[in-house]
Design a protein around this motif. Sequence first.
Motif, PDB file in Angstrom:
ATOM      1  N   ASN A 201     -13.136 -13.214   6.747  1.00  0.00           N
ATOM      2  CA  ASN A 201     -12.619 -12.302   7.768  1.00  0.00           C
ATOM      3  C   ASN A 201     -12.439 -10.900   7.193  1.00  0.00           C
ATOM      4  O   ASN A 201     -12.024 -10.736   6.043  1.00  0.00           O
ATOM      5  N   PRO A 202     -12.723  -9.881   8.002  1.00  0.00           N
ATOM      6  CA  PRO A 202     -12.654  -8.508   7.485  1.00  0.00           C
ATOM      7  C   PRO A 202     -11.222  -8.019   7.301  1.00  0.00           C
ATOM      8  O   PRO A 202     -10.298  -8.452   7.998  1.00  0.00           O
ATOM      9  N   VAL A 203     -11.047  -7.115   6.342  1.00  0.00           N
ATOM     10  CA  VAL A 203      -9.772  -6.453   6.109  1.00  0.00           C
ATOM     11  C   VAL A 203     -10.030  -4.957   5.980  1.00  0.00           C
ATOM     12  O   VAL A 203     -11.146  -4.522   5.684  1.00  0.00           O
ATOM     13  N   ARG A 204      -8.965  -4.201   6.192  1.00  0.00           N
ATOM     14  CA  ARG A 204      -8.996  -2.752   5.962  1.00  0.00           C
ATOM     15  C   ARG A 204      -7.772  -2.383   5.141  1.00  0.00           C
ATOM     16  O   ARG A 204      -6.683  -2.912   5.373  1.00  0.00           O
ATOM     17  N   ILE A 205      -7.942  -1.477   4.208  1.00  0.00           N
ATOM     18  CA  ILE A 205      -6.876  -1.142   3.260  1.00  0.00           C
ATOM     19  C   ILE A 205      -6.731   0.370   3.218  1.00  0.00           C
ATOM     20  O   ILE A 205      -7.717   1.114   3.294  1.00  0.00           O
ATOM     21  N   LYS A 206      -5.485   0.823   3.079  1.00  0.00           N
ATOM     22  CA  LYS A 206      -5.247   2.242   2.827  1.00  0.00           C
ATOM     23  C   LYS A 206      -4.331   2.381   1.626  1.00  0.00           C
ATOM     24  O   LYS A 206      -3.470   1.533   1.349  1.00  0.00           O
ATOM     25  N   LEU A 207      -4.519   3.473   0.900  1.00  0.00           N
ATOM     26  CA  LEU A 207      -3.688   3.788  -0.253  1.00  0.00           C
ATOM     27  C   LEU A 207      -2.520   4.670   0.176  1.00  0.00           C
ATOM     28  O   LEU A 207      -2.452   5.117   1.327  1.00  0.00           O
ATOM     29  N   ASP A 208      -1.611   4.913  -0.747  1.00  0.00           N
ATOM     30  CA  ASP A 208      -0.407   5.680  -0.410  1.00  0.00           C
ATOM     31  C   ASP A 208      -0.723   7.087   0.092  1.00  0.00           C
ATOM     32  O   ASP A 208       0.045   7.653   0.883  1.00  0.00           O
ATOM     33  N   ASP A 209      -1.814   7.667  -0.373  1.00  0.00           N
ATOM     34  CA  ASP A 209      -2.136   9.043   0.024  1.00  0.00           C
ATOM     35  C   ASP A 209      -3.107   9.108   1.195  1.00  0.00           C
ATOM     36  O   ASP A 209      -3.633  10.175   1.500  1.00  0.00           O
ATOM     37  N   GLN A 210      -3.364   7.981   1.841  1.00  0.00           N
ATOM     38  CA  GLN A 210      -4.310   7.964   2.958  1.00  0.00           C
ATOM     39  C   GLN A 210      -3.587   7.739   4.273  1.00  0.00           C
ATOM     40  O   GLN A 210      -2.625   6.982   4.342  1.00  0.00           O
ATOM     41  N   PRO A 248      -6.987  -1.618 -11.119  1.00  0.00           N
ATOM     42  CA  PRO A 248      -6.047  -2.751 -11.123  1.00  0.00           C
ATOM     43  C   PRO A 248      -4.602  -2.281 -11.253  1.00  0.00           C
ATOM     44  O   PRO A 248      -4.285  -1.395 -12.049  1.00  0.00           O
ATOM     45  N   GLY A 249      -3.727  -2.880 -10.444  1.00  0.00           N
ATOM     46  CA  GLY A 249      -2.320  -2.498 -10.425  1.00  0.00           C
ATOM     47  C   GLY A 249      -1.968  -1.512  -9.329  1.00  0.00           C
ATOM     48  O   GLY A 249      -0.792  -1.310  -9.026  1.00  0.00           O
ATOM     49  N   MET A 250      -2.960  -0.886  -8.707  1.00  0.00           N
ATOM     50  CA  MET A 250      -2.721   0.086  -7.637  1.00  0.00           C
ATOM     51  C   MET A 250      -2.255  -0.643  -6.375  1.00  0.00           C
ATOM     52  O   MET A 250      -2.800  -1.670  -6.008  1.00  0.00           O
ATOM     53  N   PHE A 251      -1.216  -0.097  -5.729  1.00  0.00           N
ATOM     54  CA  PHE A 251      -0.685  -0.703  -4.512  1.00  0.00           C
ATOM     55  C   PHE A 251      -1.370  -0.116  -3.281  1.00  0.00           C
ATOM     56  O   PHE A 251      -1.890   1.001  -3.301  1.00  0.00           O
ATOM     57  N   GLY A 252      -1.348  -0.892  -2.203  1.00  0.00           N
ATOM     58  CA  GLY A 252      -1.929  -0.437  -0.946  1.00  0.00           C
ATOM     59  C   GLY A 252      -1.376  -1.250   0.209  1.00  0.00           C
ATOM     60  O   GLY A 252      -0.597  -2.188   0.028  1.00  0.00           O
ATOM     61  N   ARG A 253      -1.790  -0.877   1.410  1.00  0.00           N
ATOM     62  CA  ARG A 253      -1.390  -1.586   2.625  1.00  0.00           C
ATOM     63  C   ARG A 253      -2.651  -2.126   3.288  1.00  0.00           C
ATOM     64  O   ARG A 253      -3.615  -1.386   3.483  1.00  0.00           O
ATOM     65  N   LEU A 254      -2.630  -3.410   3.622  1.00  0.00           N
ATOM     66  CA  LEU A 254      -3.816  -4.091   4.140  1.00  0.00           C
ATOM     67  C   LEU A 254      -3.620  -4.495   5.585  1.00  0.00           C
ATOM     68  O   LEU A 254      -2.537  -4.935   5.963  1.00  0.00           O
ATOM     69  N   ARG A 255      -4.680  -4.363   6.366  1.00  0.00           N
ATOM     70  CA  ARG A 255      -4.724  -4.912   7.712  1.00  0.00           C
ATOM     71  C   ARG A 255      -5.751  -6.033   7.746  1.00  0.00           C
ATOM     72  O   ARG A 255      -6.915  -5.825   7.388  1.00  0.00           O
TER      73      ARG A 255
END
Length: 357
Positions: A201-210, A248-255
Motif C-alpha cells: 500500500n502506498p504511503v506519503r511522508i513529509k519532513l519537518d521543513d516540508q 537514518p535517524g531522521m524523523f518524519g510524518r507519514l500518511r
Amino acid sequence: AAGPVTKEIQIWDEYVGRFEAVNRVEIRPRVSGYLEDVHFYDGDFVEEGELLFTIDPRPFKAALDGAKARAEAARTAQRLSVNELARAKRLLDAKAGSQEEYDRRLQAKQAADADVAAANAAVEEAALNLEFTEIKSPIAGRAGRDLVNKGNLVTAQSTLLTTVVSIDPIHFVFTGSESDYLNYSRLAQSGERKSSREEPNPVRIKLDDQEDYEIEGLMNFIDNSLSATTGTIEAQAVVENPDGFLTPGMFGRLRLYGCDPYEAMLVPDAVVQFDQSRQFVWVVGPENKAQMRPVTLGRVVDDNMRIIEAGLSPDDLVIMSGFAMLRPDAPVQPMDPQKQQAAERKEAAAEPQSAAE
C-alpha cells in the motif's frame, strides 16, 4: 445555514516515525593484529567489497608459509606410506610377508592420509587469516567515523572499527495503535482494502521543513505481534533515496493509504458541537426551528472539513453560526449561503470605519 457537502475523498492515516537504514553493519576485525592502514575518509560512500582497513599481514604470511611447509612434509610421508603399503601387499601375496606387517603398513598409510587432510586444513585456515587482514565493506553505503587509528592493536571479533549503513533504498519505521490495526484487519477481511502484508500500500511522508507530503513510498512490513506493554504494532515502508538526502535517524510524518475513494458527507469542523455524552450539529427543523442532531463523526480532512459517518442526510440544513444563542425549538431564519457570506464581508468591512469614528 447550508447543506452538507458531498464529495469523493480518499482516507490517509497519519503516523510519526523515523528513517532507518535497510542494512547496517558494524565492521570488526576477524583476526587480531596492529592496524597498518585506513583506506577511507570519515563519512565516505563506499562500494561493496571496497578495502577499508589493513592489518599488518606479515605474521599471517609467515604462518601460511609454515602451514604450507608442514603440508608438504605430510604429503611426503603419505607417499612413503603408500609405497610401503604396496610392498607389504606384494610380500603378503607371495607368502613372504605377514598379515600383521601388512596391517601395520595399512594403518600407517591411513594415518598419513589424515595428517595430509589436517595439514591442508591448516593451510586453508592460515590463508583465510591472511585474507582477513584486508577488511572490506560487505555492503555499499556510507561509512561512519574511523574509530581506530593506524598503529593501534585491534582484537578479533571485539574491536569496533567503523559502521556502514546502506542509503538507497531506505526504510521508514513507525508504530500504529491496536485500534488502527483492527480497522485495517476488518477492511482486509471484508475486501475493502488489502492488508499491507499482502499489498504494498502506498504511503506519503513529509519532513519537518516540508509543508506537503512530497516523499512517496510503499509498505513492505508489519510486525507479527503487538507490543504487550504499549499496545502498538511496528510497521515499515520502503522509500527510494537515490540522492542519499534521507538519512537514518531522521524523523518524519507519514500518511498511510486507508481506503479506496468514496462519496463522503462533510461539514465544517467548527459546526460540530459537544456535550457530555455525544456529538451533534444544529439543523433547521420543521417550521424553521432549531434541532440538535446527534452525529457519528469521522476524521477531519482537507480544509478542516469533518466527515459525518451517520446522523445527517444531504437534504438537512446545518446551522453554521450563532450557536451560543441556540436552544432546542428556538426559531431560526435560514439565510442563503451567498447572502450570508456577503453580510459577513459587509460587517467585516464596517468594523474599521466604526473604530475610526
